[in-house]
Write a protein that holds these residues in place. Structure first.
Motif, mmCIF file in Angstrom:
data_model
loop_
_atom_site.group_PDB
_atom_site.id
_atom_site.type_symbol
_atom_site.label_atom_id
_atom_site.label_comp_id
_atom_site.label_asym_id
_atom_site.label_seq_id
_atom_site.Cartn_x
_atom_site.Cartn_y
_atom_site.Cartn_z
ATOM 1 N N ARG A 31 23.144 45.068 62.489
ATOM 2 C CA ARG A 31 23.301 44.462 63.533
ATOM 3 C C ARG A 31 24.650 44.242 64.027
ATOM 4 O O ARG A 31 25.015 43.908 65.228
ATOM 5 N N ALA A 40 27.587 52.584 74.217
ATOM 6 C CA ALA A 40 27.081 51.316 74.632
ATOM 7 C C ALA A 40 25.906 50.870 74.295
ATOM 8 O O ALA A 40 25.586 49.675 73.691
ATOM 9 N N TYR A 93 23.705 52.181 72.174
ATOM 10 C CA TYR A 93 23.185 52.176 70.689
ATOM 11 C C TYR A 93 23.942 50.784 70.345
ATOM 12 O O TYR A 93 23.142 50.026 69.435
ATOM 13 N N GLY A 94 24.989 50.425 70.581
ATOM 14 C CA GLY A 94 25.691 49.083 70.256
ATOM 15 C C GLY A 94 24.794 47.960 70.540
ATOM 16 O O GLY A 94 24.514 47.161 69.800
ATOM 17 N N MET A 95 24.572 48.057 71.884
ATOM 18 C CA MET A 95 23.801 46.933 72.350
ATOM 19 C C MET A 95 22.362 46.723 71.940
ATOM 20 O O MET A 95 22.121 45.682 71.536
ATOM 21 N N ALA A 108 21.163 47.523 68.900
ATOM 22 C CA ALA A 108 21.489 47.091 67.492
ATOM 23 C C ALA A 108 21.931 45.411 67.363
ATOM 24 O O ALA A 108 21.207 44.864 66.702
ATOM 25 N N ILE A 109 22.558 45.043 68.510
ATOM 26 C CA ILE A 109 23.262 43.781 68.259
ATOM 27 C C ILE A 109 22.298 42.711 68.930
ATOM 28 O O ILE A 109 22.399 41.524 68.561
ATOM 29 N N THR A 110 21.542 43.064 69.894
ATOM 30 C CA THR A 110 20.556 42.188 70.412
ATOM 31 C C THR A 110 19.351 42.253 69.656
ATOM 32 O O THR A 110 18.200 41.395 69.918
ATOM 33 N N PRO A 145 27.278 48.012 66.418
ATOM 34 C CA PRO A 145 27.729 47.658 67.583
ATOM 35 C C PRO A 145 29.264 47.806 67.392
ATOM 36 O O PRO A 145 29.827 48.137 68.232
#
Lengths: 492, 492, 492
Positions: B25, C295, C297-299, C301-303, B29
């Motif tokens: 998580r 962007a 992949y990062g988003m 995971a973070i959401t 990112p």
């Protein structure tokens, strides 16, 4: 390192009745190695790069600005000024599309069979890898050798893939019922017959068949149908439950279908003359296929009692438009003319799949696994007829100075357009004759019980020739038993 | 709106032991955003369009007819007269084929793992999207900056994809055992090392390696093998039941295999000189792969006790011919020479998969998931050797004025052909050294317990990093319970 | 001959509630045949080959060396000397990539639905085959007829595929909830509206939109969203369990995603001016997509509360970068500028999938099956804005003599760059208006209960319109019962 899970005996009990007869441990390596070594030797003795490929020769051409040796370049260019004029740039993109049709298109189209996916893609791969090499030699021999050598370039690569297409069409007729050794033997003979037929049609009779409605589709289909007739299996219904698709195998097959459909314009235009001919052939094919698709969906729904679409039709009949403009594609068929041809091809093809194939199987004992008669046979004949008619009505009015690219003999006044039409018709008859006679001979050769073909009870089954892993369901159950065992162990 | 069904706890009980350690998580990112922002800044400061891409500069060239700035255009064209001479038209089709190999070819080839398909395609996608940007900078820096800027065009796109290929080969060695964060970190270093090695080989040593037998395959394989050795997992057998394929995952993998096989001629020829070089390289690769395929099928059958073909061989070893003519492809290898090389490559590769990989795993503790040593390692070395030998016997007789495209230093008389062969051999040694040393350093960097790598018990499992829907079977059972519940409710 | 196994009644009990209303036996053939026959007639009356395709006209051009009739060739070439200058060679490779995006890309991307794969690929195929023919007529009419005829060539094939793309985007919004007849009717109107909007934007307003951020993506998305709003289904949650993926359907969808991603550079550059414009547009798109992927992949995971990647994001949001540089791609956006745009597009897209779509469904009653608002809607608007800004800051300094390819009116001094930016902005507003108004009208047309659309309880189900074979699991069970029956028989 990957370790394939052995097929669980519980579910595959009946398939494990593979015997010493189908064991490929010696048969397949022997034929693969012998064929490849023969190919290497023959290539070593007979094959050279042509003057667009050879370093010395190409640079000689560049320096002297003379492109006089160039063979199939259509409108002869007077001088070669730059590397950008290498034929590579004007044929290779089309070549790659043809290549995708041969390896992905044919290979995956045949994965509709639920337990024959490995063999469909895998044997397609093997047969094609062999056939394109053997075809390079056969076609090179017939296209004309210079100083005792066959000169190769991107155009020979395209022609070799074309020949391979015919072999794969025949493979489709016998799909699921042969061993890979049989298929390589069939390829040896079929490639040779293809090259002879192609030579008779294009060089002796002077016919035109850029997209192979006759040389590839008609020939490949009727040759394959004849072979499958000779190899008739009276108890094939014992394998009936495997001669069908499951949900995801139909999706894999659609990968094949869609790539074939999209790239057919490249296929039909790949060896036409540079310039307007390639452009026009691609467009005629594009419109023919679009119309064919509409016809296919309509026919598929109307021939079903419940109106439901049949994936077999969508996967196959939607392609008939490409076959049907193979000959006429380079001619001034007109966009709407192409659409009419494609529309008819789609109708004929679906009717074939729905009504004719069952009759051919029952009455004529032709067990045509992929229904090649409906996609390549009848549409190929339609394509030949359309080509004959379109050739017969050609005129200087319509073609202008472009006539010499499409109908050189008519352009030079040696023959009339009507006679070109007659040539086309005779070519169809010759092709059918070669396919049927060749198919009988090769069929009986393949009937010899030496190839490790599967018995009637286990056709359409990968497990005979391939190490087949379990399905996910078995994997889950195996996981469950692994877990249970561990729990028991821990609780002991 | 799509809502993924949660994986059923019953079947995935053991996989739900994902802990805070593997939670992506924040880790993913952070690294994605930091890397991308750094890339944007560096591109902003350092990167410009080259004069085939920049509107002003291209039109200046057109108007003044001077193509003097052109960098890697082989035979220099004296004047640019038309937009049709933009390098785009002579490189982009090959670029697209290379691109398909990187994203579809590598991505789907690795989906053979039954529960790692999302990670195979998905992480391949992520690693490649990052690597090609980073490679553009690294290679641009080493290829030479003009006025403090890196100038990019279609050729840099091809070179960036080539570098990415090496990273993906290394990914194949560690497949299933790493986190995406580890892979991005590996890519940061590996791209840099690749660029350095490529510079040493091509610019300092003056070696030729158009298709990357050394720079891409040998380097990528031995780097990856070294990393996987450093990251050795003593209890990996606990995940053994997932380190294998199921029926349909093998078919997905064949999509990757076939696209790689078909497009390899474009890969090897993508950055060779225009004209005969591109043409010849494509043909050499085509014939090498065809022969390799025949050899692979033969060897796969003969090494199996029951003669059954092993999908692992067909998926991988059939490609070794492309690797093995990576260096020599642009040389006058001759068609039959290419076939011999491909034939040998196939034999070596299958023997590797069958006998060498288990030994390497047991004795050397190298857990090579995809068997990259057998497809990229040994065939890469073979390719380097073939290149060295073929270079050493080059002569003006054979190459004519084409020598200057392939061996410019030999053509200009600076060195002998034998010495070029020596350069090639030294290059192989340098590459191996860079790969091994670099692999050790980067391996230990990746050993730090900060990346969220999976424990030995749950490798080869998508569920760690992905929201995984249920299978169709679970879906059916869930449907059944939904229906039962509704019936009960109605009957209440 | 293939015989599809009937879906087992046990598992598909609830789906067999298909009634006479959804029966396609007459509806589909009637509309397919009528449409195709109308197309054939209109093509016969109105459509001709253009002078790069017609045999006579091309050879006239060659002989007289005059390329004065050439339409969309960018920088006019003064003379045509050789067949190698036929526009075919400079547009067809890009065309084929666009074609793959339309048929494979869109078709397979939508196969994520676990029981709607046949319809996704199949109806995509049907809709596209119709739309490209109808679009040829509509666009031909608006692009300008000569002597009462529409002249077609490879560029019209590209433009027709572009228009088809918009229709398929709209199909994505209503995916799973319509009948094929509805989709053909929608296509009839949407193609016409597309052609009108495109004409207004490009010919009347003088906007630039080479990759269709406005004409294709914005238009297709908002049209589709409006239609799906009008066709709101209050009880769609009854089909909820099918409005999702399973493991292998997500892998099939990735085939679509990856082909779209790889070929988007060809899509955006397909109809830009020859030379630097095509080159630059391809590169801008390539870098935008790479940054977008990082962007995404990062988003993703973070959401996620557990940091796990969501396949929906990877399949869709990773493509937003291509949409967002559709307008500005041919401009001097700079590599890092493209990356910034792609990066933003990825962020916006994931946020849309995660947070906005549920709100739009709940509050606005917009049931957007594929989330087209997040991939085509918002990124399309972003693309329009980026295009407007980039156009507004264009200057002779930056573009040199290349200005006339990108902004002809600014180059000729008719308007300022700022005004071009205003044109772009107005075009966005016009497009939104056309899409919304058109969507309402067509939506109500499609609301008529005459098309055989499925009831709310059986949406997202192939079984309504297709003969669906069983799964492998059912096949195994059937095999088991076959074996049991045989054993019983033998033991009798």
């Amino acid at each position: 390192m990957v370790e394939p899970q052995p097929a669980s005996p519980r579910l595959n009990g009946e398939e494990n009745m593979t015997g010493a007869e189908t064991n490929m441990r010696l048969k397949l390596p022997i034929i693969c190695f012998i064929l490849q070594i023969i190919l290497i030797i023959l290539f070593g003795v007979l094959v050279q790069y042509n003057d667009e490929v050879d370093a010395r020769e190409w640079h000689d051409k560049l320096d002297h600005g003379n492109k006089s040796h160039s063979e199939h370049n259509g409108h002869p260019e007077s001088k070669v000024h730059s590397n950008y004029e290498n034929d590579f740039y004007y044929r290779y993109p089309s070549f790659q599309d043809v290549h995708v049709m041969i390896f992905i298109g044919f290979g995956f189209l045949m994965t509709f069979l639920q337990r024959y996916g490995f063999s469909s893609v895998g044997f397609n791969f093997l047969i094609a890898a062999f056939s394109l090499q053997w075809a390079t030699l056969m076609q090179g021999f017939f296209h004309g050798m210079h100083a005792g050598k066959i000169h190769i370039g991107v155009e020979s690569m395209i022609n070799a893939d074309f020949c391979t297409g015919a072999v794969l069409i025949s493979f489709g007729a016998v799909l699921g019922k042969t061993s890979p050794v049989q298929m390589l033997v069939m390829a040896v003979f079929e490639v040779t017959l293809f090259a002879i037929n192609e030579f008779i049609l294009l060089s002796i009779l002077g016919a035109k068949d850029a997209g192979g409605s006759m040389t590839i589709h008609t020939f490949g289909a009727y040759f394959g149908l004849t072979v499958t007739r000779v190899l008739y299996r009276p108890n094939l219904d014992k394998s009936k439950h495997k001669n069908c698709s499951v949900y995801h195998s139909d999706l894999f097959a659609m990968i094949g279908t869609i790539f074939l459909w999209m790239f057919w314009p490249s296929f039909n235009s790949a060896i036409t003359a540079h310039g307007d001919d390639q452009h026009r052939t691609a467009m005629n094919t594009y419109y023919s296929l679009a119309a064919c698709t509409l016809a296919t969906y309509g026919m598929s729904a109307i021939t079903a009692h419940d109106g439901k679409l049949d994936m077999v039709h969508i996967q196959n009949a939607a392609l008939a438009g490409g076959v049907a403009v193979g000959t006429a594609g380079e001619m001034m068929l007109t966009p709407f003319g192409s659409m009419i041809v494609g529309f008819l091809a789609g109708i004929i093809s679906v009717l074939g799949y729905k009504y004719l194939s069952p009759i051919m199987e029952e009455k004529l004992k032709i067990q045509d696994t992929c229904g090649v008669h409906n996609l390549h046979g009848m549409p190929g004949v339609l394509g030949a007829i359309v080509g004959a008619v379109t050739a017969a009505v050609a005129s200087k009015d319509i073609y202008g100075n472009g006539m010499e690219d499409v109908f050189p003999d008519v352009a030079e006044g040696d023959i009339t357009a009507s006679y070109q039409g007659v040539r086309q018709a005779i070519s169809l008859a010759v092709t059918l004759g070669m396919a049927l006679v060749g198919g009988v001979i090769v069929g009986f050769l393949l009937k010899l019980p030496i190839y490790g073909a599967p018995p009637d009870t286990i056709c359409f089954e990968d497990n005979i020739y391939w190490e087949v892993p379990g399905d996910e369901e078995e994997a889950h159950q195996d996981k469950a038993s692994v877990r249970m065992t561990e729990t028991e162990r821990l609780n002991a």
